[in-house]
Design a protein around this motif. Sequence first.
Motif, short mmCIF file in Angstrom:
data_model
loop_
_atom_site.label_atom_id
_atom_site.label_comp_id
_atom_site.label_asym_id
_atom_site.label_seq_id
_atom_site.Cartn_x
_atom_site.Cartn_y
_atom_site.Cartn_z
N GLN A 133 0.80 -1.46 -0.04
CA GLN A 133 -0.09 0.50 -0.42
C GLN A 133 1.00 1.01 -0.07
OE1 GLN A 133 -1.84 -0.50 3.49
NE2 GLN A 133 -4.23 -2.00 2.36
N THR A 134 1.95 1.30 0.50
CA THR A 134 3.14 2.20 0.58
C THR A 134 3.67 2.47 -0.99
OG1 THR A 134 3.16 2.01 3.19
CG2 THR A 134 5.23 2.78 2.20
N LEU A 135 3.43 1.46 -1.56
CA LEU A 135 4.20 1.48 -2.50
C LEU A 135 3.33 2.37 -3.19
CD1 LEU A 135 6.21 1.23 -5.15
CD2 LEU A 135 5.56 -1.18 -5.39
N LEU A 136 2.02 1.56 -3.90
CA LEU A 136 1.14 2.52 -4.58
C LEU A 136 0.52 3.86 -4.55
CD1 LEU A 136 -1.58 -0.26 -4.39
CD2 LEU A 136 -0.63 0.53 -6.11
N LEU A 137 0.75 4.23 -3.08
CA LEU A 137 0.76 5.31 -1.83
C LEU A 137 1.79 6.98 -2.35
CD1 LEU A 137 -0.54 5.17 1.61
CD2 LEU A 137 -1.63 6.56 -0.30
N ILE A 167 4.13 6.63 -5.38
CA ILE A 167 3.77 6.47 -6.80
C ILE A 167 3.20 7.18 -7.40
CG2 ILE A 167 2.95 4.99 -9.10
CD1 ILE A 167 4.61 2.78 -8.26
N HIS A 168 1.32 7.16 -6.65
CA HIS A 168 -0.21 7.82 -6.80
C HIS A 168 0.60 9.65 -6.59
CE1 HIS A 168 -3.99 9.41 -7.29
NE2 HIS A 168 -3.66 9.33 -5.35
N GLU A 169 1.65 9.45 -5.44
CA GLU A 169 1.90 10.88 -5.41
C GLU A 169 3.18 11.54 -5.91
OE1 GLU A 169 2.50 10.61 -0.46
OE2 GLU A 169 0.51 10.24 -0.30
N PHE A 170 3.83 11.14 -5.99
CA PHE A 170 5.19 11.13 -6.96
C PHE A 170 4.94 11.52 -8.27
CE2 PHE A 170 9.33 10.17 -9.25
CZ PHE A 170 9.73 10.82 -8.72
N THR A 171 4.32 10.34 -9.19
CA THR A 171 3.42 10.80 -10.44
C THR A 171 2.14 12.00 -10.83
OG1 THR A 171 2.30 8.92 -10.66
CG2 THR A 171 4.40 8.25 -10.97
N GLY A 172 1.62 12.01 -9.68
CA GLY A 172 1.02 12.86 -9.57
C GLY A 172 -0.45 12.24 -10.08
N THR A 173 -0.14 11.36 -10.59
CA THR A 173 -1.16 10.12 -11.67
C THR A 173 -2.38 9.75 -10.92
OG1 THR A 173 -0.60 8.16 -11.53
CG2 THR A 173 -0.09 9.67 -13.62
N SER A 174 -3.43 9.26 -11.81
CA SER A 174 -5.27 8.86 -10.61
C SER A 174 -4.85 7.13 -9.78
CB SER A 174 -6.24 8.14 -12.40
OG SER A 174 -5.45 7.90 -13.15
N ILE A 227 -1.27 0.37 -12.30
CA ILE A 227 -1.06 -0.12 -12.95
C ILE A 227 0.45 -0.11 -13.45
CG2 ILE A 227 -0.44 0.11 -16.25
CD1 ILE A 227 -3.59 0.82 -16.37
N LEU A 228 1.77 1.69 -13.58
CA LEU A 228 2.17 1.41 -12.93
C LEU A 228 3.36 0.90 -12.36
CD1 LEU A 228 2.83 5.40 -13.26
CD2 LEU A 228 3.38 3.67 -14.93
N ALA A 229 2.73 0.15 -11.03
CA ALA A 229 3.80 -0.29 -10.32
C ALA A 229 2.71 -2.08 -10.62
CB ALA A 229 2.21 -0.59 -8.76
#
Length: 280
Positions: free
Chosen positions: A106-110, A112-119, A125-127
């Motif tokens: 969950q930390t990895l997903l969070l 990626i979500h915050e760093f890339t600014g994507t949905s 998908i990136l993860a």
Amino acid sequence: AMWRVRAAWPLRVGSVTTRGDGRSVLLLRKLPGRVGNHSMGIQALQLMPAHRCAATATVREISSTMGYPDGSASQELLEKCLEGALGRGTDLAVEYKPWLPVDLMQTLLLDIHEFTGTSWFVSIILAVIGLRVVLLPFSIASMRGGREKAIISPKFQELAAKQQALTEQGDQEKMNQVAEEMKAFQAKHGRFYMLKGLSNLILIQMPLYITAFAAMRGIANHPHMFPSFAMESPLWLDSLALADPYALFPMFTAAVMLTNAELFGSIDSEMAQAINDTKA
């Protein structure tokens, strides 16, 4: 226990009793006279357990503290996600403490979500792509092991069939010879050669899939802790925290897995057959 009673007319007297099937009912006597289309008499109403009342109150209390306007589409969607979490057996009153691998996922997903600014949809998908790249060496080793197993399996099956036939015939001398060949085969390829190519699946892929599933389920079951996840509705989905209404994603996933199994399985079999024919 607390009970909530629904009635369409004024009530004056009530008493609780238990039916033969063990369900409690409340015997209610109406006020004298007629109220609407109901005449005076005793009515039995089924009671609503306290935990259902508490669950309804919990959903409303949580949604009211999230800052969404009352009656807005966002509040209704959040309440729908909360009700879905309750339907999956989540206790919203208990503090959410995921076990360490799930917390890391969950930390990895969070991140990626915050760093890339994507949905969230793109972040997932990136993860997945990132994990596949990191695990690529293990996947290649697993494919090599699977192809090696496909090449040597015919030899093992030939020895096993020969050993069974000689056992039925009772030819001890030839049986000893085949036994020696079997020992030589196991010494060269190992006693558990049938597990070649499965180490990646058993030790890496399956634990990773289970962890990813638990991580996504934990996020979906706590939409009040991940409101942006619950509010996102990509493609035809009502929310990422709700099930696919048309079950298209599960069917697509199953189709991809079956296609990979059929495609790579047939390639390995054809390659093994070609190599064995060449050796012959």
